[in-house]
Design an enzyme around this catalytic site. Structure first.
Site, short mmCIF file in Angstrom:
data_model
loop_
_atom_site.label_atom_id
_atom_site.label_comp_id
_atom_site.label_asym_id
_atom_site.label_seq_id
_atom_site.Cartn_x
_atom_site.Cartn_y
_atom_site.Cartn_z
N GLU A 34 47.25 42.99 22.34
CA GLU A 34 47.87 41.67 22.51
C GLU A 34 47.16 40.78 23.53
O GLU A 34 47.81 40.14 24.37
CB GLU A 34 49.35 41.85 22.89
CG GLU A 34 50.11 42.68 21.88
CD GLU A 34 51.56 42.96 22.27
OE1 GLU A 34 52.00 42.49 23.33
OE2 GLU A 34 52.25 43.66 21.50
N GLU B 31 52.57 48.57 13.44
CA GLU B 31 53.93 48.60 14.01
C GLU B 31 54.93 48.00 13.04
O GLU B 31 55.79 47.19 13.42
CB GLU B 31 53.96 47.84 15.35
CG GLU B 31 52.97 48.38 16.37
CD GLU B 31 53.02 47.68 17.72
OE1 GLU B 31 53.98 46.95 17.99
OE2 GLU B 31 52.09 47.89 18.52
O1 G3I Z 1 60.38 53.34 31.80
C1 G3I Z 1 61.65 52.71 32.09
C2 G3I Z 1 62.56 53.70 32.76
O2 G3I Z 1 62.02 54.06 34.00
C3 G3I Z 1 63.95 53.06 32.92
O3 G3I Z 1 64.83 54.00 33.43
C4 G3I Z 1 64.47 52.58 31.58
C5 G3I Z 1 65.80 51.85 31.69
O4 G3I Z 1 66.09 51.12 30.54
O5 G3I Z 1 63.54 51.68 31.03
C6 G3I Z 1 62.28 52.25 30.78
O6 G3I Z 1 61.47 51.27 30.24
C7 G3I Z 1 61.66 50.97 28.86
C8 G3I Z 1 60.33 51.19 28.15
O7 G3I Z 1 60.44 50.79 26.82
C9 G3I Z 1 59.83 52.63 28.22
O8 G3I Z 1 60.77 53.54 27.75
C10 G3I Z 1 62.11 49.52 28.72
O9 G3I Z 1 63.40 49.34 29.27
C11 G3I Z 1 62.08 49.10 27.28
O10 G3I Z 1 62.36 47.70 27.19
C12 G3I Z 1 60.75 49.39 26.69
O11 G3I Z 1 60.71 48.87 25.39
C13 G3I Z 1 59.53 49.08 24.64
C14 G3I Z 1 58.70 47.80 24.56
O12 G3I Z 1 57.57 48.04 23.72
C15 G3I Z 1 58.20 47.35 25.90
O13 G3I Z 1 57.53 46.12 25.78
C16 G3I Z 1 59.95 49.49 23.24
O14 G3I Z 1 60.63 50.76 23.31
C17 G3I Z 1 58.75 49.60 22.32
O15 G3I Z 1 59.18 49.76 21.00
C18 G3I Z 1 57.95 48.31 22.39
O16 G3I Z 1 56.81 48.43 21.59
C19 G3I Z 1 55.93 47.30 21.53
C20 G3I Z 1 54.52 47.85 21.36
O17 G3I Z 1 54.23 48.77 22.38
C21 G3I Z 1 53.50 46.70 21.34
N1 G3I Z 1 53.84 45.70 20.34
C22 G3I Z 1 55.22 45.19 20.39
C23 G3I Z 1 56.22 46.34 20.35
C24 G3I Z 1 57.63 45.83 20.32
O18 G3I Z 1 57.95 45.10 21.47
#
Ligand code: G3I
Length: 410
Positions: free
Chosen positions: A201, A308
Protein backbone atom coordinates in the site's frame (compact mmCIF):
# COMPACT_ATOMS: atom_id res chain seq x y z
CA UNK A 1 -15.24 -34.39 11.98
CA UNK A 2 -16.72 -34.36 8.54
CA UNK A 3 -14.91 -31.69 6.59
CA UNK A 4 -16.69 -32.29 3.31
CA UNK A 5 -19.37 -29.95 2.10
CA UNK A 6 -22.53 -31.99 2.55
CA UNK A 7 -24.42 -30.67 -0.40
CA UNK A 8 -22.00 -31.89 -3.00
CA UNK A 9 -20.11 -34.96 -1.87
CA UNK A 10 -17.70 -36.54 -4.29
CA UNK A 11 -19.25 -40.04 -3.81
CA UNK A 12 -21.06 -40.67 -7.07
CA UNK A 13 -24.75 -41.43 -6.62
CA UNK A 14 -26.66 -43.43 -9.21
CA UNK A 15 -28.00 -40.21 -10.63
CA UNK A 16 -24.52 -38.74 -10.75
CA UNK A 17 -23.22 -41.83 -12.49
CA UNK A 18 -25.87 -41.48 -15.16
CA UNK A 19 -25.12 -37.83 -15.61
CA UNK A 20 -21.40 -38.51 -15.84
CA UNK A 21 -22.11 -40.91 -18.61
CA UNK A 22 -24.10 -38.40 -20.61
CA UNK A 23 -21.90 -35.39 -20.34
CA UNK A 24 -18.37 -34.71 -19.18
CA UNK A 25 -19.35 -31.17 -18.26
CA UNK A 26 -21.49 -32.46 -15.44
CA UNK A 27 -18.44 -34.12 -13.92
CA UNK A 28 -17.02 -30.76 -12.93
CA UNK A 29 -20.22 -29.81 -11.13
CA UNK A 30 -19.56 -32.65 -8.70
CA UNK A 31 -16.35 -31.09 -7.43
CA UNK A 32 -16.85 -30.11 -3.83
CA UNK A 33 -13.81 -28.09 -2.91
CA UNK A 34 -12.45 -24.79 -4.09
CA UNK A 35 -8.91 -26.08 -4.38
CA UNK A 36 -10.01 -28.99 -6.57
CA UNK A 37 -12.33 -26.90 -8.67
CA UNK A 38 -9.47 -24.54 -9.59
CA UNK A 39 -6.54 -26.94 -9.38
CA UNK A 40 -5.64 -26.48 -13.04
CA UNK A 41 -5.99 -22.70 -12.87
CA UNK A 42 -4.56 -21.10 -9.73
CA UNK A 43 -4.03 -21.60 -6.02
CA UNK A 44 -7.12 -20.87 -3.95
CA UNK A 45 -6.02 -19.60 -0.57
CA UNK A 46 -7.20 -18.01 2.62
CA UNK A 47 -5.85 -15.60 5.21
CA UNK A 48 -5.69 -17.41 8.52
CA UNK A 49 -5.73 -15.86 11.97
CA UNK A 50 -3.77 -16.91 15.04
CA UNK A 51 -6.46 -19.23 16.39
CA UNK A 52 -6.20 -21.33 13.24
CA UNK A 53 -2.40 -21.32 13.07
CA UNK A 54 -2.02 -22.23 16.74
CA UNK A 55 -5.11 -24.41 17.09
CA UNK A 56 -6.28 -22.62 20.23
CA UNK A 57 -9.02 -20.12 20.97
CA UNK A 58 -6.64 -17.27 21.82
CA UNK A 59 -7.79 -13.65 21.54
CA UNK A 60 -5.99 -12.19 18.54
CA UNK A 61 -6.77 -10.54 15.21
CA UNK A 62 -9.94 -9.18 16.87
CA UNK A 63 -11.33 -12.70 16.64
CA UNK A 64 -13.26 -14.34 19.44
CA UNK A 65 -13.80 -18.04 18.69
CA UNK A 66 -14.54 -20.96 21.01
CA UNK A 67 -12.33 -24.01 20.80
CA UNK A 68 -14.99 -26.06 18.95
CA UNK A 69 -15.29 -23.29 16.38
CA UNK A 70 -11.53 -23.15 15.95
CA UNK A 71 -11.49 -26.89 15.29
CA UNK A 72 -14.17 -26.47 12.62
CA UNK A 73 -12.38 -23.48 11.09
CA UNK A 74 -9.17 -25.49 10.82
CA UNK A 75 -10.98 -28.41 9.21
CA UNK A 76 -12.54 -26.06 6.68
CA UNK A 77 -9.20 -24.44 5.82
CA UNK A 78 -7.62 -27.84 5.27
CA UNK A 79 -10.53 -29.11 3.20
CA UNK A 80 -11.00 -26.13 0.91
CA UNK A 81 -7.71 -24.27 0.41
CA UNK A 82 -4.20 -25.03 -0.81
CA UNK A 83 -2.57 -21.69 0.01
CA UNK A 84 -2.43 -19.56 3.17
CA UNK A 85 -1.62 -15.95 4.06
CA UNK A 86 -1.18 -14.66 7.63
CA UNK A 87 -3.86 -12.12 8.49
CA UNK A 88 -1.68 -10.27 11.02
CA UNK A 89 1.08 -12.29 12.67
CA UNK A 90 3.89 -11.55 10.21
CA UNK A 91 3.31 -7.80 10.25
CA UNK A 92 6.11 -5.77 11.83
CA UNK A 93 4.19 -4.80 14.97
CA UNK A 94 3.41 -8.42 15.71
CA UNK A 95 6.66 -10.15 14.77
CA UNK A 96 9.15 -7.49 15.93
CA UNK A 97 7.38 -5.32 18.49
CA UNK A 98 10.67 -4.23 20.12
CA UNK A 99 13.97 -3.08 18.72
CA UNK A 100 16.93 -5.33 18.19
CA UNK A 101 17.65 -9.01 17.77
CA UNK A 102 15.82 -9.79 21.03
CA UNK A 103 12.74 -7.83 19.99
CA UNK A 104 11.11 -10.59 17.93
CA UNK A 105 8.04 -12.66 18.86
CA UNK A 106 8.36 -15.59 16.48
CA UNK A 107 5.88 -17.93 18.18
CA UNK A 108 2.70 -17.18 16.21
CA UNK A 109 4.60 -16.71 12.94
CA UNK A 110 6.37 -20.05 13.38
CA UNK A 111 3.01 -21.68 14.08
CA UNK A 112 1.65 -20.13 10.88
CA UNK A 113 4.50 -21.43 8.75
CA UNK A 114 4.38 -24.87 10.38
CA UNK A 115 0.63 -25.04 9.73
CA UNK A 116 1.29 -24.47 6.04
CA UNK A 117 4.16 -26.95 5.88
CA UNK A 118 2.30 -29.74 7.64
CA UNK A 119 -0.71 -29.26 5.38
CA UNK A 120 1.34 -28.98 2.17
CA UNK A 121 0.11 -25.50 1.42
CA UNK A 122 1.66 -22.72 -0.63
CA UNK A 123 2.78 -20.23 2.02
CA UNK A 124 2.65 -16.44 1.62
CA UNK A 125 4.31 -13.89 3.92
CA UNK A 126 2.45 -10.63 4.65
CA UNK A 127 3.93 -8.03 4.99
CA UNK A 128 7.44 -6.56 5.32
CA UNK A 129 7.15 -2.81 4.76
CA UNK A 130 3.86 -1.04 5.42
CA UNK A 131 2.79 2.35 6.80
CA UNK A 132 0.38 0.65 9.24
CA UNK A 133 0.97 -1.91 12.00
CA UNK A 134 4.59 -0.77 12.32
CA UNK A 135 5.79 0.11 15.83
CA UNK A 136 6.87 3.65 16.63
CA UNK A 137 10.41 2.60 17.58
CA UNK A 138 11.08 1.78 13.92
CA UNK A 139 10.83 5.45 12.97
CA UNK A 140 12.12 6.96 16.20
CA UNK A 141 15.50 8.70 16.50
CA UNK A 142 17.02 12.02 17.37
CA UNK A 143 16.16 14.12 14.32
CA UNK A 144 13.42 16.67 14.98
CA UNK A 145 10.36 16.07 12.81
CA UNK A 146 9.66 18.67 10.15
CA UNK A 147 6.96 21.22 10.99
CA UNK A 148 4.02 20.75 8.67
CA UNK A 149 0.89 22.71 8.04
CA UNK A 150 -2.31 21.06 9.23
CA UNK A 151 -0.28 18.64 11.27
CA UNK A 152 -2.62 16.43 13.26
CA UNK A 153 -1.00 13.93 15.61
CA UNK A 154 -2.27 10.48 14.82
CA UNK A 155 -4.14 11.91 11.89
CA UNK A 156 -4.74 10.33 8.53
CA UNK A 157 -1.63 11.90 7.02
CA UNK A 158 0.25 8.66 7.60
CA UNK A 159 -2.62 6.39 6.79
CA UNK A 160 -4.95 4.55 9.09
CA UNK A 161 -3.94 3.20 12.49
CA UNK A 162 -0.67 5.04 12.45
CA UNK A 163 0.78 8.38 13.39
CA UNK A 164 4.22 8.80 14.92
CA UNK A 165 5.14 12.45 15.28
CA UNK A 166 8.20 12.31 17.55
CA UNK A 167 11.90 12.73 16.77
CA UNK A 168 12.94 10.61 13.84
CA UNK A 169 15.58 8.17 12.73
CA UNK A 170 17.93 9.22 9.96
CA UNK A 171 17.63 7.69 6.49
CA UNK A 172 20.62 5.44 7.27
CA UNK A 173 19.18 4.28 10.60
CA UNK A 174 15.82 3.46 9.08
CA UNK A 175 17.40 1.62 6.16
CA UNK A 176 19.49 -0.37 8.61
CA UNK A 177 16.38 -1.32 10.62
CA UNK A 178 14.54 -2.26 7.47
CA UNK A 179 17.47 -4.36 6.32
CA UNK A 180 17.81 -6.17 9.65
CA UNK A 181 14.08 -6.84 9.87
CA UNK A 182 13.83 -8.21 6.33
CA UNK A 183 17.03 -10.25 6.59
CA UNK A 184 15.86 -11.81 9.86
CA UNK A 185 12.24 -12.52 8.95
CA UNK A 186 12.72 -13.58 5.33
CA UNK A 187 15.90 -15.45 6.28
CA UNK A 188 14.12 -17.40 9.03
CA UNK A 189 11.50 -18.76 6.64
CA UNK A 190 13.73 -19.07 3.58
CA UNK A 191 12.54 -21.82 1.27
CA UNK A 192 9.31 -22.20 3.28
CA UNK A 193 7.50 -18.93 2.62
CA UNK A 194 7.32 -18.92 -1.17
CA UNK A 195 5.84 -15.46 -1.75
CA UNK A 196 6.40 -12.21 0.17
CA UNK A 197 4.36 -9.02 0.20
CA UNK A 198 7.48 -6.89 0.33
CA UNK A 199 5.89 -3.47 0.16
CA UNK A 200 2.24 -2.94 0.99
CA UNK A 201 0.00 0.00 0.00
CA UNK A 202 2.69 2.54 -0.91
CA UNK A 203 0.67 4.23 -3.68
CA UNK A 204 -1.27 7.39 -2.75
CA UNK A 205 -5.06 7.04 -2.82
CA UNK A 206 -5.88 10.50 -4.06
CA UNK A 207 -4.23 13.63 -5.42
CA UNK A 208 -1.38 13.83 -7.89
CA UNK A 209 1.40 12.37 -5.74
CA UNK A 210 2.42 8.89 -6.79
CA UNK A 211 3.35 7.68 -3.32
CA UNK A 212 1.57 7.78 0.03
CA UNK A 213 3.06 10.35 2.38
CA UNK A 214 4.27 7.71 4.84
CA UNK A 215 7.16 7.91 7.26
CA UNK A 216 9.02 5.46 5.02
CA UNK A 217 8.79 7.98 2.21
CA UNK A 218 9.51 10.99 4.37
CA UNK A 219 12.55 9.56 6.10
CA UNK A 220 14.14 7.40 3.40
CA UNK A 221 12.77 8.88 0.20
CA UNK A 222 11.07 7.10 -2.72
CA UNK A 223 13.82 4.48 -3.00
CA UNK A 224 12.57 2.83 0.22
CA UNK A 225 10.57 0.56 -2.11
CA UNK A 226 13.54 -0.50 -4.21
CA UNK A 227 15.63 -1.07 -1.08
CA UNK A 228 12.99 -3.31 0.48
CA UNK A 229 12.86 -5.49 -2.63
CA UNK A 230 16.65 -5.68 -2.81
CA UNK A 231 16.94 -6.71 0.83
CA UNK A 232 14.22 -9.35 0.43
CA UNK A 233 15.86 -10.75 -2.70
CA UNK A 234 19.18 -10.92 -0.88
CA UNK A 235 17.55 -12.82 2.01
CA UNK A 236 15.81 -15.40 -0.20
CA UNK A 237 16.73 -15.30 -3.89
CA UNK A 238 14.10 -17.95 -4.69
CA UNK A 239 11.12 -16.21 -3.10
CA UNK A 240 8.52 -14.51 -5.30
CA UNK A 241 8.52 -10.86 -4.28
CA UNK A 242 5.20 -9.07 -4.52
CA UNK A 243 4.05 -5.47 -4.48
CA UNK A 244 0.57 -5.42 -2.91
CA UNK A 245 -2.09 -2.71 -3.02
CA UNK A 246 -5.84 -2.06 -2.94
CA UNK A 247 -8.45 -0.25 -5.05
CA UNK A 248 -6.68 -1.10 -8.29
CA UNK A 249 -10.19 -1.28 -9.80
CA UNK A 250 -10.06 2.52 -9.59
CA UNK A 251 -8.47 3.75 -12.88
CA UNK A 252 -6.57 6.65 -11.30
CA UNK A 253 -4.99 4.51 -8.62
CA UNK A 254 -4.25 1.73 -11.11
CA UNK A 255 -2.47 4.20 -13.35
CA UNK A 256 -0.22 5.22 -10.48
CA UNK A 257 0.48 1.60 -9.58
CA UNK A 258 1.47 0.86 -13.17
CA UNK A 259 3.74 3.92 -13.30
CA UNK A 260 5.40 2.86 -10.04
CA UNK A 261 6.05 -0.72 -11.14
CA UNK A 262 7.33 0.37 -14.55
CA UNK A 263 9.80 2.69 -12.90
CA UNK A 264 10.95 -0.13 -10.57
CA UNK A 265 11.32 -2.46 -13.54
CA UNK A 266 13.40 0.17 -15.38
CA UNK A 267 15.74 0.17 -12.36
CA UNK A 268 15.89 -3.67 -12.38
CA UNK A 269 14.26 -3.88 -8.95
CA UNK A 270 13.20 -7.51 -8.34
CA UNK A 271 9.41 -7.03 -8.27
CA UNK A 272 8.08 -10.41 -9.35
CA UNK A 273 4.31 -10.27 -8.90
CA UNK A 274 1.51 -7.78 -8.48
CA UNK A 275 -0.86 -8.24 -5.57
CA UNK A 276 -4.31 -6.83 -6.14
CA UNK A 277 -6.11 -6.96 -2.80
CA UNK A 278 -9.63 -6.89 -4.28
CA UNK A 279 -11.60 -5.74 -1.25
CA UNK A 280 -14.75 -5.06 -3.27
CA UNK A 281 -18.51 -4.94 -2.82
CA UNK A 282 -21.62 -6.57 -4.22
CA UNK A 283 -22.17 -3.42 -6.33
CA UNK A 284 -18.77 -3.08 -7.92
CA UNK A 285 -16.64 -3.74 -9.83
CA UNK A 286 -18.67 -4.91 -12.80
CA UNK A 287 -17.32 -7.75 -14.96
CA UNK A 288 -16.09 -5.13 -17.42
CA UNK A 289 -14.26 -3.05 -14.81
CA UNK A 290 -12.52 -6.08 -13.29
CA UNK A 291 -11.68 -7.35 -16.77
CA UNK A 292 -10.14 -3.97 -17.65
CA UNK A 293 -8.28 -3.89 -14.32
CA UNK A 294 -6.54 -7.19 -15.02
CA UNK A 295 -5.96 -6.32 -18.69
CA UNK A 296 -4.17 -3.14 -17.64
CA UNK A 297 -2.14 -4.85 -14.91
CA UNK A 298 -1.02 -7.49 -17.40
CA UNK A 299 0.85 -4.83 -19.38
CA UNK A 300 3.47 -5.11 -16.62
CA UNK A 301 4.20 -8.66 -17.74
CA UNK A 302 4.10 -10.03 -14.19
CA UNK A 303 1.95 -12.68 -12.54
CA UNK A 304 -1.10 -11.27 -10.78
CA UNK A 305 -2.14 -12.48 -7.35
CA UNK A 306 -5.59 -11.65 -5.98
CA UNK A 307 -4.37 -11.26 -2.43
CA UNK A 308 -7.20 -10.26 -0.08
CA UNK A 309 -10.48 -11.07 -1.77
CA UNK A 310 -13.76 -10.29 -0.07
CA UNK A 311 -17.06 -8.78 -1.17
CA UNK A 312 -18.81 -6.35 1.14
CA UNK A 313 -22.55 -6.90 1.44
CA UNK A 314 -23.22 -4.00 3.83
CA UNK A 315 -25.32 -1.06 2.66
CA UNK A 316 -22.73 1.43 3.86
CA UNK A 317 -19.93 -0.19 1.88
CA UNK A 318 -21.31 0.11 -1.64
CA UNK A 319 -19.80 3.46 -2.66
CA UNK A 320 -16.71 2.09 -4.36
CA UNK A 321 -15.87 4.99 -6.65
CA UNK A 322 -13.13 6.35 -4.39
CA UNK A 323 -9.77 4.67 -4.05
CA UNK A 324 -9.48 4.84 -0.29
CA UNK A 325 -10.34 1.48 1.17
CA UNK A 326 -10.28 2.86 4.70
CA UNK A 327 -13.02 5.34 3.84
CA UNK A 328 -15.36 2.99 2.09
CA UNK A 329 -14.52 -0.67 1.88
CA UNK A 330 -14.16 -1.01 5.63
CA UNK A 331 -17.63 0.36 6.13
CA UNK A 332 -20.10 -2.24 7.24
CA UNK A 333 -22.77 0.13 8.51
CA UNK A 334 -26.48 0.13 7.72
CA UNK A 335 -27.22 -3.58 7.70
CA UNK A 336 -26.96 -5.81 4.67
CA UNK A 337 -28.24 -4.88 1.22
CA UNK A 338 -31.46 -6.66 0.30
CA UNK A 339 -30.97 -10.07 -1.33
CA UNK A 340 -27.46 -10.01 0.11
CA UNK A 341 -26.82 -13.74 -0.37
CA UNK A 342 -27.90 -13.70 -4.00
CA UNK A 343 -26.02 -10.53 -4.82
CA UNK A 344 -22.93 -11.91 -3.14
CA UNK A 345 -23.18 -15.09 -5.19
CA UNK A 346 -23.61 -13.09 -8.38
CA UNK A 347 -20.62 -10.89 -7.66
CA UNK A 348 -18.38 -13.82 -6.77
CA UNK A 349 -19.41 -15.60 -9.98
CA UNK A 350 -18.60 -12.43 -11.88
CA UNK A 351 -15.18 -12.10 -10.32
CA UNK A 352 -14.17 -15.72 -10.79
CA UNK A 353 -15.24 -15.58 -14.42
CA UNK A 354 -12.83 -12.69 -14.86
CA UNK A 355 -10.05 -14.48 -12.97
CA UNK A 356 -10.52 -17.52 -15.21
CA UNK A 357 -10.50 -15.36 -18.31
CA UNK A 358 -7.12 -14.05 -17.15
CA UNK A 359 -5.73 -17.30 -15.79
CA UNK A 360 -2.58 -16.97 -17.89
CA UNK A 361 -1.64 -14.23 -15.41
CA UNK A 362 -3.72 -14.93 -12.29
CA UNK A 363 -1.73 -17.46 -10.26
CA UNK A 364 -3.14 -17.07 -6.75
CA UNK A 365 -6.58 -16.10 -5.41
CA UNK A 366 -6.67 -15.60 -1.64
CA UNK A 367 -9.82 -14.98 0.41
CA UNK A 368 -9.27 -12.56 3.29
CA UNK A 369 -10.58 -14.80 6.05
CA UNK A 370 -12.16 -18.20 6.28
CA UNK A 371 -15.70 -17.17 7.22
CA UNK A 372 -17.94 -14.20 7.90
CA UNK A 373 -17.50 -14.35 11.67
CA UNK A 374 -13.72 -13.90 11.59
CA UNK A 375 -13.63 -11.40 8.73
CA UNK A 376 -12.19 -7.90 9.37
CA UNK A 377 -15.46 -6.61 7.90
CA UNK A 378 -17.76 -9.20 9.44
CA UNK A 379 -20.74 -6.80 9.33
CA UNK A 380 -20.66 -7.04 5.53
CA UNK A 381 -20.76 -10.87 5.54
CA UNK A 382 -18.26 -10.86 2.71
CA UNK A 383 -17.08 -14.48 2.43
CA UNK A 384 -18.20 -17.86 1.08
CA UNK A 385 -18.86 -19.48 4.47
CA UNK A 386 -21.02 -18.28 7.34
CA UNK A 387 -19.89 -18.10 10.97
CA UNK A 388 -20.77 -21.80 11.41
CA UNK A 389 -18.49 -22.66 8.49
CA UNK A 390 -21.46 -23.60 6.31
CA UNK A 391 -21.26 -22.78 2.58
CA UNK A 392 -23.41 -19.92 1.34
CA UNK A 393 -24.87 -19.65 -2.18
CA UNK A 394 -21.70 -17.75 -3.12
CA UNK A 395 -19.69 -20.93 -2.54
CA UNK A 396 -21.80 -22.81 -5.08
CA UNK A 397 -21.46 -19.90 -7.49
CA UNK A 398 -17.67 -20.02 -7.29
CA UNK A 399 -17.61 -23.80 -7.81
CA UNK A 400 -19.99 -23.42 -10.73
CA UNK A 401 -17.86 -20.73 -12.34
CA UNK A 402 -15.01 -23.25 -12.57
CA UNK A 403 -17.29 -25.90 -14.01
CA UNK A 404 -18.61 -23.44 -16.60
CA UNK A 405 -15.17 -22.18 -17.64
CA UNK A 406 -15.43 -22.09 -21.43
CA UNK A 407 -11.67 -22.42 -21.88
CA UNK A 408 -11.47 -25.98 -20.55
CA UNK A 409 -12.93 -29.19 -21.79
CA UNK A 410 -14.26 -31.11 -18.82
O1 G3I B 1 -2.08 -6.28 18.31
C1 G3I B 1 -3.15 -5.62 19.03
C2 G3I B 1 -3.26 -6.20 20.41
O2 G3I B 1 -2.09 -5.93 21.13
C3 G3I B 1 -4.50 -5.60 21.10
O3 G3I B 1 -4.68 -6.21 22.32
C4 G3I B 1 -5.74 -5.81 20.25
C5 G3I B 1 -6.97 -5.15 20.84
O4 G3I B 1 -8.00 -5.06 19.91
O5 G3I B 1 -5.52 -5.25 18.98
C6 G3I B 1 -4.45 -5.84 18.28
O6 G3I B 1 -4.36 -5.21 17.06
C7 G3I B 1 -5.30 -5.59 16.05
C8 G3I B 1 -4.50 -6.09 14.84
O7 G3I B 1 -5.39 -6.36 13.79
C9 G3I B 1 -3.65 -7.32 15.14
O8 G3I B 1 -4.38 -8.36 15.68
C10 G3I B 1 -6.15 -4.39 15.68
O9 G3I B 1 -6.98 -4.01 16.77
C11 G3I B 1 -6.98 -4.69 14.46
O10 G3I B 1 -7.66 -3.51 14.04
C12 G3I B 1 -6.11 -5.19 13.37
O11 G3I B 1 -6.88 -5.34 12.22
C13 G3I B 1 -6.24 -5.85 11.06
C14 G3I B 1 -5.98 -4.73 10.05
O12 G3I B 1 -5.42 -5.31 8.87
C15 G3I B 1 -5.03 -3.69 10.56
O13 G3I B 1 -4.91 -2.65 9.64
C16 G3I B 1 -7.17 -6.88 10.45
O14 G3I B 1 -7.32 -7.98 11.36
C17 G3I B 1 -6.64 -7.37 9.11
O15 G3I B 1 -7.60 -8.15 8.46
C18 G3I B 1 -6.32 -6.18 8.22
O16 G3I B 1 -5.76 -6.64 7.02
C19 G3I B 1 -5.40 -5.64 6.06
C20 G3I B 1 -4.19 -6.17 5.31
O17 G3I B 1 -3.17 -6.50 6.22
C21 G3I B 1 -3.70 -5.14 4.29
N1 G3I B 1 -4.78 -4.73 3.38
C22 G3I B 1 -6.02 -4.29 4.04
C23 G3I B 1 -6.52 -5.35 5.01
C24 G3I B 1 -7.83 -4.95 5.63
O18 G3I B 1 -7.72 -3.78 6.37
Amino acid sequence: MNTQIQRSTSRPSLLTAVLLAVGAAVQAADISTLKDAYKDDFYVGVAINRTIAMGTAVRADNVNRHQEQVVKDIALVKAQFNQISPENDLKWALIQPREGADGYDFGPADAYVNFGLSNHMYIVGHTLVWHAQTPNWVFAGTNPPPVMENDSPGGRRFGRSFGYNGPRASREELLQRMHDHIATVVGRYKGKVKVWDVVNEAVADTGTNLLRNSLWLQIIGPDFIAKAFEYAHEADPDAILRYNDYSLENPAKRKKLIALIKSLQAQHVPVMAIGSQTHVSVSSPSFEVEDQTLTDLETLGLPIHITELDVNGAQGGQRDSGADVSENATTTQGGLVSDADQRLAKQYANLFKVFLKHKQFVKVVTFWGVNDAVSWRFGGKPLLFNGDDQPKPAFDAVIKAAADDPTISH
